[in-house]
Write a protein that holds these residues in place. Structure first.
Motif, PDB file in Angstrom:
ATOM      1  N   PRO A 324       0.816  -1.227   0.000  1.00 41.82           N
ATOM      2  CA  PRO A 324       0.000   0.000   0.000  1.00 41.82           C
ATOM      3  C   PRO A 324       0.846   1.270   0.000  1.00 41.82           C
ATOM      4  O   PRO A 324       0.524   2.235  -0.700  1.00 41.82           O
ATOM      5  N   LEU A 325       1.935   1.282   0.785  1.00 39.08           N
ATOM      6  CA  LEU A 325       2.818   2.451   0.837  1.00 39.08           C
ATOM      7  C   LEU A 325       3.452   2.708  -0.531  1.00 39.08           C
ATOM      8  O   LEU A 325       3.452   3.842  -1.018  1.00 39.08           O
ATOM      9  N   VAL A 326       3.988   1.661  -1.149  1.00 40.26           N
ATOM     10  CA  VAL A 326       4.635   1.813  -2.456  1.00 40.26           C
ATOM     11  C   VAL A 326       3.622   2.260  -3.506  1.00 40.26           C
ATOM     12  O   VAL A 326       3.908   3.123  -4.347  1.00 40.26           O
ATOM     13  N   THR A 327       2.424   1.693  -3.468  1.00 38.47           N
ATOM     14  CA  THR A 327       1.374   2.072  -4.419  1.00 38.47           C
ATOM     15  C   THR A 327       1.026   3.553  -4.290  1.00 38.47           C
ATOM     16  O   THR A 327       0.910   4.270  -5.291  1.00 38.47           O
ATOM     17  N   LEU A 328       0.869   4.011  -3.049  1.00 45.33           N
ATOM     18  CA  LEU A 328       0.560   5.420  -2.813  1.00 45.33           C
ATOM     19  C   LEU A 328       1.690   6.335  -3.297  1.00 45.33           C
ATOM     20  O   LEU A 328       1.447   7.360  -3.939  1.00 45.33           O
ATOM     21  N   LEU A 329       2.930   5.952  -2.999  1.00 46.62           N
ATOM     22  CA  LEU A 329       4.073   6.790  -3.364  1.00 46.62           C
ATOM     23  C   LEU A 329       4.253   6.880  -4.879  1.00 46.62           C
ATOM     24  O   LEU A 329       4.491   7.963  -5.424  1.00 46.62           O
ATOM     25  N   ILE A 330       4.146   5.746  -5.568  1.00 48.00           N
ATOM     26  CA  ILE A 330       4.301   5.761  -7.024  1.00 48.00           C
ATOM     27  C   ILE A 330       3.189   6.577  -7.676  1.00 48.00           C
ATOM     28  O   ILE A 330       3.443   7.442  -8.526  1.00 48.00           O
ATOM     29  N   SER A 331       1.943   6.330  -7.275  1.00 42.94           N
ATOM     30  CA  SER A 331       0.802   7.054  -7.862  1.00 42.94           C
ATOM     31  C   SER A 331       0.893   8.540  -7.566  1.00 42.94           C
ATOM     32  O   SER A 331       0.694   9.372  -8.455  1.00 42.94           O
ATOM     33  N   GLY A 332       1.190   8.871  -6.316  1.00 44.89           N
ATOM     34  CA  GLY A 332       1.270  10.277  -5.929  1.00 44.89           C
ATOM     35  C   GLY A 332       2.398  11.005  -6.620  1.00 44.89           C
ATOM     36  O   GLY A 332       2.233  12.145  -7.067  1.00 44.89           O
ATOM     37  N   SER A 333       3.560  10.357  -6.742  1.00 46.34           N
ATOM     38  CA  SER A 333       4.710  10.990  -7.395  1.00 46.34           C
ATOM     39  C   SER A 333       4.405  11.313  -8.856  1.00 46.34           C
ATOM     40  O   SER A 333       4.758  12.379  -9.357  1.00 46.34           O
ATOM     41  N   MET A 334       3.760  10.373  -9.536  1.00 45.49           N
ATOM     42  CA  MET A 334       3.407  10.612 -10.940  1.00 45.49           C
ATOM     43  C   MET A 334       2.402  11.750 -11.073  1.00 45.49           C
ATOM     44  O   MET A 334       2.467  12.557 -12.005  1.00 45.49           O
ATOM     45  N   THR A 335       1.460  11.849 -10.115  1.00 46.06           N
ATOM     46  CA  THR A 335       0.396  12.850 -10.199  1.00 46.06           C
ATOM     47  C   THR A 335       0.913  14.265  -9.979  1.00 46.06           C
ATOM     48  O   THR A 335       0.299  15.224 -10.460  1.00 46.06           O
ATOM     49  N   PRO A 412       2.229  15.296   0.944  1.00 52.13           N
ATOM     50  CA  PRO A 412       2.707  14.234   1.846  1.00 52.13           C
ATOM     51  C   PRO A 412       1.758  13.941   2.999  1.00 52.13           C
ATOM     52  O   PRO A 412       1.583  12.775   3.389  1.00 52.13           O
ATOM     53  N   LEU A 413       1.125  14.983   3.553  1.00 51.70           N
ATOM     54  CA  LEU A 413       0.181  14.753   4.642  1.00 51.70           C
ATOM     55  C   LEU A 413      -1.048  13.992   4.150  1.00 51.70           C
ATOM     56  O   LEU A 413      -1.576  13.113   4.854  1.00 51.70           O
ATOM     57  N   ASN A 414      -1.512  14.303   2.941  1.00 50.20           N
ATOM     58  CA  ASN A 414      -2.659  13.594   2.366  1.00 50.20           C
ATOM     59  C   ASN A 414      -2.339  12.119   2.146  1.00 50.20           C
ATOM     60  O   ASN A 414      -3.161  11.235   2.420  1.00 50.20           O
ATOM     61  N   LEU A 415      -1.133  11.849   1.621  1.00 49.60           N
ATOM     62  CA  LEU A 415      -0.719  10.462   1.419  1.00 49.60           C
ATOM     63  C   LEU A 415      -0.607   9.719   2.752  1.00 49.60           C
ATOM     64  O   LEU A 415      -0.974   8.542   2.861  1.00 49.60           O
ATOM     65  N   LEU A 416      -0.096  10.420   3.764  1.00 49.45           N
ATOM     66  CA  LEU A 416       0.031   9.807   5.095  1.00 49.45           C
ATOM     67  C   LEU A 416      -1.336   9.408   5.636  1.00 49.45           C
ATOM     68  O   LEU A 416      -1.505   8.319   6.197  1.00 49.45           O
ATOM     69  N   LEU A 417      -2.337  10.280   5.449  1.00 50.23           N
ATOM     70  CA  LEU A 417      -3.694   9.960   5.907  1.00 50.23           C
ATOM     71  C   LEU A 417      -4.225   8.728   5.173  1.00 50.23           C
ATOM     72  O   LEU A 417      -4.822   7.837   5.798  1.00 50.23           O
ATOM     73  N   GLY A 418      -4.006   8.669   3.857  1.00 55.15           N
ATOM     74  CA  GLY A 418      -4.448   7.503   3.092  1.00 55.15           C
ATOM     75  C   GLY A 418      -3.803   6.221   3.589  1.00 55.15           C
ATOM     76  O   GLY A 418      -4.453   5.167   3.684  1.00 55.15           O
ATOM     77  N   LEU A 419      -2.527   6.308   3.930  1.00 55.98           N
ATOM     78  CA  LEU A 419      -1.800   5.138   4.428  1.00 55.98           C
ATOM     79  C   LEU A 419      -2.344   4.695   5.787  1.00 55.98           C
ATOM     80  O   LEU A 419      -2.570   3.500   6.022  1.00 55.98           O
ATOM     81  N   VAL A 420      -2.572   5.662   6.664  1.00 52.46           N
ATOM     82  CA  VAL A 420      -3.094   5.345   8.001  1.00 52.46           C
ATOM     83  C   VAL A 420      -4.464   4.684   7.901  1.00 52.46           C
ATOM     84  O   VAL A 420      -4.731   3.658   8.560  1.00 52.46           O
ATOM     85  N   LEU A 421      -5.346   5.237   7.065  1.00 57.60           N
ATOM     86  CA  LEU A 421      -6.687   4.671   6.915  1.00 57.60           C
ATOM     87  C   LEU A 421      -6.630   3.263   6.322  1.00 57.60           C
ATOM     88  O   LEU A 421      -7.449   2.407   6.663  1.00 57.60           O
ATOM     89  N   THR A 422      -5.652   3.031   5.433  1.00 53.30           N
ATOM     90  CA  THR A 422      -5.492   1.699   4.850  1.00 53.30           C
ATOM     91  C   THR A 422      -5.100   0.680   5.907  1.00 53.30           C
ATOM     92  O   THR A 422      -5.702  -0.399   6.027  1.00 53.30           O
TER      93      THR A 422
END
Length: 429
Positions: A324-335, A412-422
Motif C-alpha cells: 500500500p505504501l509503495v502504491t501510494l508513493l508511485i501514484s502520488g509521485s506521478m500525479t 505528503p500529509l494527504n498520502l500519510l492519511l491515506g496510508l493510516v486509513l489503509t
C-alpha cells in the motif's frame, strides 16, 4: 536493453516531453506505440490501432458531450448559487455545503475539471465575503469535486470502470467502481474534518448573497433530463439490490452510461434545451487524446509483457505489508507532474489484476489506493487541481503565500492519511 525497459522509458519520456513542450502527452505516447510496437515487437499497424481503447473513448466522449449542455447554459452554476443562498444564515456550515455541492455537481456528470473551474473561484469569493480561510474554501470545493467525479455516472467513474473492465474484471467492474467511490468519499470526509478544524471553519461569518434568478425553461429541461440519467443509471441497481430477480438483473446489465447519455443528448437536442455545436466544442478532446494515447502505449506494454514484469517486481521485491505504501508513493509521485485520469490511471490500473494475485490484496483496495493518491497529490500547483486553485486566487501575493503549502505540505500529509486509513482497515473492500 529489454523491450519492457524500453517501454517504461517511453512512458516516462511521453510524460516528460508533454510537460516540457506543453503538448498533448497522447501524441507522444501514440508515436512511441507505433515505433516500439511495429519495429521492436513486430506488431502490424492494424494491430496497434486495435489497441486504441475504443470503449473508453466512446464512454468518455458520450458522457462529456451530454454534460456540456448543462454547463454551457448555466444550469450547474445556478444550482450552485441557489444552494449557497439557502445556507447564507448558517455560515459555519458553508465549507461543508461547498463540499457537498462539489460532490453533487460532479456526481451528476459534470466531471472534475468542470466543477473545479466553476466552484473553486466561487468558493474563494465566498471566503473573502465571510472571513473563511481561502484554502479551506478552495479545498472544500476541490475535495467535493474529487469525490463526486468518481461516481459511476460521472466522467471519472466512467474512466475507472472502463479501465477495470480492460483489466479483465468485467463482472466485478461496477462493484469495484462503487467501492472506489465510497473509499475516496470516506477519505475526503475525514480530510475535510481535519482541514475544517485546522482552518477554524466554525468561525465563518454570515454573508450577504443576492437571491438567484429562477431557472429558465431550457435549464429546467436540462435538470429533468439530468435527473432522468441519474435515475436510469442507479434505479435498476438499487431495485435489484432490494428485490433480486432475473428481470431486474437483465435490465441492470443492459444499462450503459454511454448509450444512456446518447439518448439524453438526443432529448436535449429535440427539446432545444441546448446547442449541439457548443456541446461538441466543450468536449475535452485534449484529455481524451491523452487517456487513449497512453492507453494504446499501455496496450503495447501488455503485448510485450511489461505490465506482468512490473507487477511481479513489486510482488517479489516489496514486502506485502509495504505494498500500500509503495502504491501510494508511485501514484502520488506521478500525479505531481501529470494528469491522474490521463496518465496515472491508464499506466497503473493495468498492473492491479496481477499485483492482486501476487500480494493477495483486494483489487478494489489497490484501485482505491491509486485513485486516492492521485487526488491526494492533485492539489500540487503543477497538477490540474492545484493549478485551478492557484489560478482562482485573487492576487499574486496569495498565490506566493499558498503555493509552498499546496506543493510541500498537503501532498505528503494527504498520502500519510491515506496510508493510516489503509492500515487501520477503514476502507471498504
Amino acid at each position: 536493453m529489454s523491450v519492457s525497459l524500453l517501454i517504461i522509458i517511453a512512458i516516462l519520456a511521453s510524460i516528460g516531453l508533454g510537460y516540457l513542450t506543453k503538448a498533448n502527452i497522447g501524441f507522444f505516447a501514440l508515436s512511441f506505440s507505433y515505433i516500439i510496437g511495429s519495429f521492436v515487437i513486430g506488431l502490424k499497424p492494424n494491430e496497434i490501432i486495435a489497441l486504441w481503447p475504443m470503449q473508453l473513448f466512446f464512454l468518455f466522449f458520450t458522457v462529456t458531450f451530454f454534460y456540456s449542455f448543462a454547463a454551457a447554459d448555466g444550469t450547474l452554476e445556478k444550482i450552485s448559487m441557489k444552494v449557497v443562498y439557502k445556507c447564507r444564515n448558517h455560515p459555519y456550515f458553508l465549507p461543508i455545503t461547498i463540499y457537498l455541492l462539489g460532490i453533487v455537481l460532479s456526481a451528476m456528470g459534470a466531471g472534475l475539471y468542470a466543477v473545479l473551474a466553476l466552484l473553486v473561484p466561487l468558493a474563494i469569493i465566498l471566503a473573502q465575503k465571510s472571513g473563511m480561510h481561502p484554502l479551506l474554501a478552495a479545498l472544500a470545493a476541490a475535495f467535493g469535486a474529487s469525490v463526486g467525479s468518481n461516481f459511476m455516472t460521472s466522467v471519472g467513474g466512467v474512466i475507472i470502470k472502463g479501465l477495470i473492465v480492460n483489466g479483465g474484471f468485467i463482472e466485478q467492474a461496477s462493484t469495484y467502481t462503487l467501492q472506489v467511490f465510497l473509499n475516496i468519499g470516506i477519505y475526503y470526509t475525514i480530510l475535510l474534518a481535519i482541514v475544517y478544524f485546522v482552518f477554524k471553519g466554525h468561525k465563518t461569518k454570515k454573508i450577504e448573497v443576492e437571491r438567484p434568478e429562477p431557472f429558465t425553461k431550457a435549464q429546467k429541461l436540462n435538470l429533468y433530463i439530468l435527473g432522468f440519467v441519474v435515475l436510469v443509471m442507479i434505479g435498476p441497481a438499487i431495485l435489484y439490490a432490494v428485490i433480486p430477480n432475473s428481470f431486474l438483473k437483465m435490465i441492470n446489465a443492459k444499462v450503459d452510461i454511454g448509450f444512456v447519455t446518447v439518448l439524453a443528448s438526443v432529448l436535449v437536442i429535440l427539446f432545444r434545451a441546448g446547442e449541439e455545436k457548443k456541446a461538441f466544442s466543450a468536449v475535452p478532446w485534449g484529455i481524451i487524446t491523452t487517456i487513449c494515447g497512453v492507453g494504446t502505449l499501455i496496450g503495447v506494454a501488455v503485448k510485450a509483457g511489461t505490465i506482468q514484469m512490473l507487477a511481479a517486481w513489486v510482488g517479489d521485491s516489496v514486502p506485502g505489508a509495504l505494498v500500500p505504501l509503495v502504491t501510494l508513493l508511485i501514484s502520488g509521485s506521478m500525479t505531481l507532474f501529470s494528469s491522474g485520469y490521463g496518465v496515472v490511471m491508464p499506466t497503473l490500473f493495468p498492473i492491479v489484476p496481477q499485483l492482486a494475485q501476487i500480494t493477495y490484496l483486494e483489487p478494489s483496495i489497490l484501485y482505491s489506493l491509486i485513485t486516492i493518491a492521485i487526488f491526494a497529490c492533485g492539489v500540487s500547483p503543477f497538477s490540474s487541481g492545484g493549478a485551478l486553485i492557484m489560478a482562482s486566487m485573487p492576487n499574486d501575493e496569495m498565490r506566493k503565500k499558498y503555493l509552498p503549502i499546496l506543493l510541500f505540505v498537503f501532498p505528503p500529509l494527504n498520502l500519510l492519511l491515506g496510508l493510516v486509513l489503509t492500515y487501520l482497515g477503514i476502507f471498504i473492500h
